[in-house]
Structures are given as C-alpha cells and as structure tokens.
Design a protein around this motif. Sequence first.
Motif, PDB file in Angstrom:
ATOM      1  N   ILE A 192       0.740  -1.292  -0.055  1.00 53.99           N
ATOM      2  CA  ILE A 192       0.001  -0.006  -0.078  1.00 53.99           C
ATOM      3  C   ILE A 192       1.136   1.237  -0.228  1.00 53.99           C
ATOM      4  CG2 ILE A 192      -1.433   0.879   1.376  1.00 53.99           C
ATOM      5  CD1 ILE A 192      -2.547  -1.447   2.379  1.00 53.99           C
ATOM      6  N   PRO A 193       0.685   2.075  -0.582  1.00 55.98           N
ATOM      7  CA  PRO A 193       1.053   3.277  -0.867  1.00 55.98           C
ATOM      8  C   PRO A 193       1.736   3.970   0.369  1.00 55.98           C
ATOM      9  CG  PRO A 193       0.588   3.276  -3.071  1.00 55.98           C
ATOM     10  CD  PRO A 193      -0.158   1.694  -1.864  1.00 55.98           C
ATOM     11  N   LYS A 194       2.826   4.490   0.513  1.00 54.00           N
ATOM     12  CA  LYS A 194       3.050   5.530   2.201  1.00 54.00           C
ATOM     13  C   LYS A 194       1.533   6.114   2.326  1.00 54.00           C
ATOM     14  CE  LYS A 194       6.872   3.874   3.647  1.00 54.00           C
ATOM     15  NZ  LYS A 194       7.466   2.465   2.622  1.00 54.00           N
ATOM     16  N   LYS A 195       1.687   7.214   0.997  1.00 54.17           N
ATOM     17  CA  LYS A 195       0.877   7.920   1.219  1.00 54.17           C
ATOM     18  C   LYS A 195      -0.969   7.983   1.228  1.00 54.17           C
ATOM     19  CE  LYS A 195      -0.582   8.331  -3.695  1.00 54.17           C
ATOM     20  NZ  LYS A 195      -0.560   9.574  -5.260  1.00 54.17           N
ATOM     21  N   CYS A 196      -1.016   6.774   1.655  1.00 58.60           N
ATOM     22  CA  CYS A 196      -2.772   6.026   1.813  1.00 58.60           C
ATOM     23  C   CYS A 196      -2.748   6.313   3.337  1.00 58.60           C
ATOM     24  CB  CYS A 196      -2.608   5.091   0.844  1.00 58.60           C
ATOM     25  SG  CYS A 196      -3.211   4.730  -0.653  1.00 58.60           S
ATOM     26  N   PHE A 197      -1.758   5.934   4.065  1.00 53.63           N
ATOM     27  CA  PHE A 197      -2.126   6.172   5.321  1.00 53.63           C
ATOM     28  C   PHE A 197      -1.516   7.704   6.741  1.00 53.63           C
ATOM     29  CE2 PHE A 197      -0.182   2.402   4.006  1.00 53.63           C
ATOM     30  CZ  PHE A 197      -0.691   1.081   4.645  1.00 53.63           C
ATOM     31  N   GLU A 198      -2.017   8.634   5.426  1.00 56.04           N
ATOM     32  CA  GLU A 198      -1.693  10.302   5.838  1.00 56.04           C
ATOM     33  C   GLU A 198      -2.857  10.991   6.342  1.00 56.04           C
ATOM     34  OE1 GLU A 198       0.362  12.527   2.439  1.00 56.04           O
ATOM     35  OE2 GLU A 198       2.172  11.494   2.927  1.00 56.04           O
ATOM     36  N   ARG A 199      -3.315  11.255   7.304  1.00 57.96           N
ATOM     37  CA  ARG A 199      -4.811  11.808   7.559  1.00 57.96           C
ATOM     38  C   ARG A 199      -4.878  13.570   7.577  1.00 57.96           C
ATOM     39  NH1 ARG A 199      -3.869   8.960  13.535  1.00 57.96           N
ATOM     40  NH2 ARG A 199      -1.982  10.419  13.135  1.00 57.96           N
ATOM     41  N   GLN A 232      -9.605   6.491  14.483  1.00 57.14           N
ATOM     42  CA  GLN A 232      -8.037   6.897  14.651  1.00 57.14           C
ATOM     43  C   GLN A 232      -7.676   7.310  13.673  1.00 57.14           C
ATOM     44  OE1 GLN A 232      -8.096   8.770  17.475  1.00 57.14           O
ATOM     45  NE2 GLN A 232      -9.178   6.839  18.632  1.00 57.14           N
ATOM     46  N   SER A 233      -8.868   7.645  12.002  1.00 58.40           N
ATOM     47  CA  SER A 233      -7.857   7.590  10.901  1.00 58.40           C
ATOM     48  C   SER A 233      -8.600   8.752  10.337  1.00 58.40           C
ATOM     49  CB  SER A 233      -8.252   6.823   9.598  1.00 58.40           C
ATOM     50  OG  SER A 233      -9.598   6.172  10.036  1.00 58.40           O
ATOM     51  N   VAL A 252     -20.199   5.750   9.261  1.00 55.65           N
ATOM     52  CA  VAL A 252     -19.338   5.790   8.816  1.00 55.65           C
ATOM     53  C   VAL A 252     -18.404   6.595   9.287  1.00 55.65           C
ATOM     54  CG1 VAL A 252     -17.838   5.346   6.226  1.00 55.65           C
ATOM     55  CG2 VAL A 252     -20.452   4.315   6.641  1.00 55.65           C
ATOM     56  N   LEU A 253     -18.569   8.318   9.088  1.00 54.96           N
ATOM     57  CA  LEU A 253     -17.844   9.433   9.750  1.00 54.96           C
ATOM     58  C   LEU A 253     -17.088   8.978  10.983  1.00 54.96           C
ATOM     59  CD1 LEU A 253     -18.518  12.683   7.553  1.00 54.96           C
ATOM     60  CD2 LEU A 253     -16.857  10.886   7.140  1.00 54.96           C
ATOM     61  N   ALA A 254     -17.906   8.479  11.665  1.00 58.64           N
ATOM     62  CA  ALA A 254     -17.391   8.238  13.066  1.00 58.64           C
ATOM     63  C   ALA A 254     -16.387   7.034  13.696  1.00 58.64           C
ATOM     64  CB  ALA A 254     -18.885   8.319  14.497  1.00 58.64           C
ATOM     65  N   HIS A 255     -16.554   6.080  12.135  1.00 60.61           N
ATOM     66  CA  HIS A 255     -16.191   5.407  12.488  1.00 60.61           C
ATOM     67  C   HIS A 255     -14.724   5.603  12.317  1.00 60.61           C
ATOM     68  CE1 HIS A 255     -14.087   1.688   9.878  1.00 60.61           C
ATOM     69  NE2 HIS A 255     -14.721   0.770  10.566  1.00 60.61           N
ATOM     70  N   ASP A 256     -13.767   6.414  11.195  1.00 60.62           N
ATOM     71  CA  ASP A 256     -13.277   6.948  11.267  1.00 60.62           C
ATOM     72  C   ASP A 256     -12.512   7.153  12.563  1.00 60.62           C
ATOM     73  OD1 ASP A 256     -12.572   6.023   8.636  1.00 60.62           O
ATOM     74  OD2 ASP A 256     -12.132   8.343   8.286  1.00 60.62           O
ATOM     75  N   THR A 286      -6.321  -0.360   9.742  1.00 56.71           N
ATOM     76  CA  THR A 286      -7.462   0.826  10.053  1.00 56.71           C
ATOM     77  C   THR A 286      -7.198   2.873  10.371  1.00 56.71           C
ATOM     78  OG1 THR A 286      -7.134   0.582  12.421  1.00 56.71           O
ATOM     79  CG2 THR A 286      -8.660  -0.554  11.242  1.00 56.71           C
ATOM     80  N   ALA A 287      -5.457   1.929  10.039  1.00 61.18           N
ATOM     81  CA  ALA A 287      -4.940   3.757  10.097  1.00 61.18           C
ATOM     82  C   ALA A 287      -5.314   4.482   8.734  1.00 61.18           C
ATOM     83  CB  ALA A 287      -3.650   4.085  10.416  1.00 61.18           C
TER      84      ALA A 287
END
Length: 355
Positions: A33-40, A95-96, A87-91, A294-295
């Motif tokens: 998975i590209p590292k940018k996918c973990f950026e919040r 903590q994403s 779903v937004l609360a799920h993020d 989940t990040a």
Amino acid sequence: MTIDTPAAGIRTHNRKLLRQLERVTYREVLDTIPKKCFERNTLRGLGALVLHLGLLAGSYALFALSPSWLAPLFWVWIGTVLWGNFVLAHDCGHQSFSPYRRLNALVGHLLLLPTLYPFHSWRIMHNRHHAWTNHQDNDNSWRTIAPETYAGMNDFNRFFYRHVHTWAWWFASVIHLFIFHYDKKKFRPQEWPEARFSIAVNVMFAAVALPGLFWLTGFWGVLNYWVLPWLVFHFWLSTFTLIHHNHPDIPYFPQGEWTPLKAQLFGTVHCEYPWWVELVAYRIGVHIPHHLSTAIPYYHLDEAHAALKARWPEYVHEARFTWPYLKSIVTTCHLSGPEGYHLPIKRARVVRGRK
C-alpha cells in the motif's frame, strides 16, 4: 450466486492459497500500500463533516416541508445519511479521521448521537472484531457456529440464531447495540470508564431529544422523523457488516487455522453499492485495506485497494450489492462446516436427526 458449501475444487484451491499465504508476512502485504494512503488530513475530514451535517439538516428540512406521501422516500434517504454519520464516526474510532484523539472523540460522539451508539462502547467492541476477524470462536460480528454447537442450544437460542442470520438480519445490529454496548459486563475494568462516559452522554441526549421531538411533533413525528429512518440506518449497518465477512468461498477460520493475514486479506470482502448509497457511505465497502490497516482514511481506500489487487489478486474477494446477491446470503442460515465454510442449517438438522 447461491450461498452454499463451496465445491471441493474451490476448497482445494483455497487450501493451496492459504498455505501460500502462511509464507507471507503481514508487513510484506502492508508495504504494498502506498505510504501516502496512511496520511490523515484533518481539514479534509472536517470538510466532509460540515458537508455531511449540512446534507442531513437539509434532508430533514425538505422532509418537514414535503407532502406526507413522500415520507417513505425520506425514511430511506435519511436512514442512509445516518449510515454516513456512522461511517465518519467509524474513522474517528480508528483515529484515521485526524491525528488528534480528542477531536476524534468529540466528532465521533456528535455523529453517533442520533443513532444512540455510545462512541467509546462501540469503538471498544468494534476493535475486538478487528482483532479477531473471521475467527470462528472470537469474532463478535456475524460469526458462524459449528453444527454441534447449534444442536446443543435450547429452542429459544436456536430460533434467535436462525432468524437473525436469515430474514431478520436487518434487525441484528439493533440487538447487538443494546446487548453489547450498554452492558458493563461486556467491558474490561480499564475499558469501563470511557464506555460509561459515552453511555451517559447518549442517555442524556435521548432523555432530552426524544421527549422534545414528541412534544413538538407528537407520536407520529417521533416515528416519522426518528424511528423509521433509524431502522433504515440499521438495515444498512447490518447489511454492510454481513456482506463484508460472508461469501461462499470464505471460511470462518477455526482455532489453529486462523491468522490475522488470512482473516484481513483473504477473509474480508470488497463490495460496490449503488451510487446514491456510495454518496454518503464514504467508501466503507472498500473494506479489505481498511481491515489490513485501520489507519487508512476513507478517502485513500480506493488507491490502497487498487495496489493490493494488483499485487495479491488471488486473495481478493469482490462483490456487487444487488438484491439477489443479498437474498442469496440471507435466505440460507449459515453454520460452519468442518473447514469453516458456510453450511446450510437444513443439513445440520439432518446431522442432528442421526444422533
């Protein structure tokens, strides 16, 4: 597609794939998975929050001004928008949504108030599902049970299990909400203070909002503006979670066979939904990368899924939501066969009758 025990050829093929997967490390898959996918991006998350709450408020305003014969359309639409709240609360729970835990908790509590989900209670229970996804004994979301376990149940518990897994699947999350999320006994001592806080917040909200709605609109208003959209919300919650982890080619792994990588990569289903659902579902149907980490925020899930599918295509299960597909799952109550695959309950009755 009919849900049934997979053909012997599929089971043999899966055994080969799963043996191969045992030689792969979790880190090796994550590195795909590209590292940018973990950026919040906090501003992006807050922007989605403002737009979403505006959509919800606007939908209710239109509902209040519309003729009564349009009510069923608004029940479905507002219930679907409330699913977007979840779903937004799920993020937030993972903590994403943002790097700030207090902001995540604040937004998560706000979004879940109309659904009566206590944020921390749900977060704790949901993280257990992620820790034990598709584990035949430990998963707390839609896991199937062995025929001998089902046969040993009393009549009430068999009735409950059978119907929650079939025609009453859409109500399962209502039962799960009140059985798991408000019960002190379901939490460890160190978890209870946060769970208790969220429960108190929800109880206070319900004690003010529901009587207030009744005072303003009467019994029909409570039913019209809250109860029926809330039930539609639960239809989506139950349906999404059911489809994410039930597929004819995917087992619930028994003890000794379960590994995190098997569960999160091979045991999780990617599903596409109609555009009007996707509009407010924030890509939660892109579920495989979410289970692997989940990040990953919702707005990076598509890119992460594409990378996983390019590198590990043989382990990726995909589906498209249609009524026939959903019906094929819920019209056959599932137990777990010897290798964890779905076994129709009528076969269990035959086994029980031979004892």
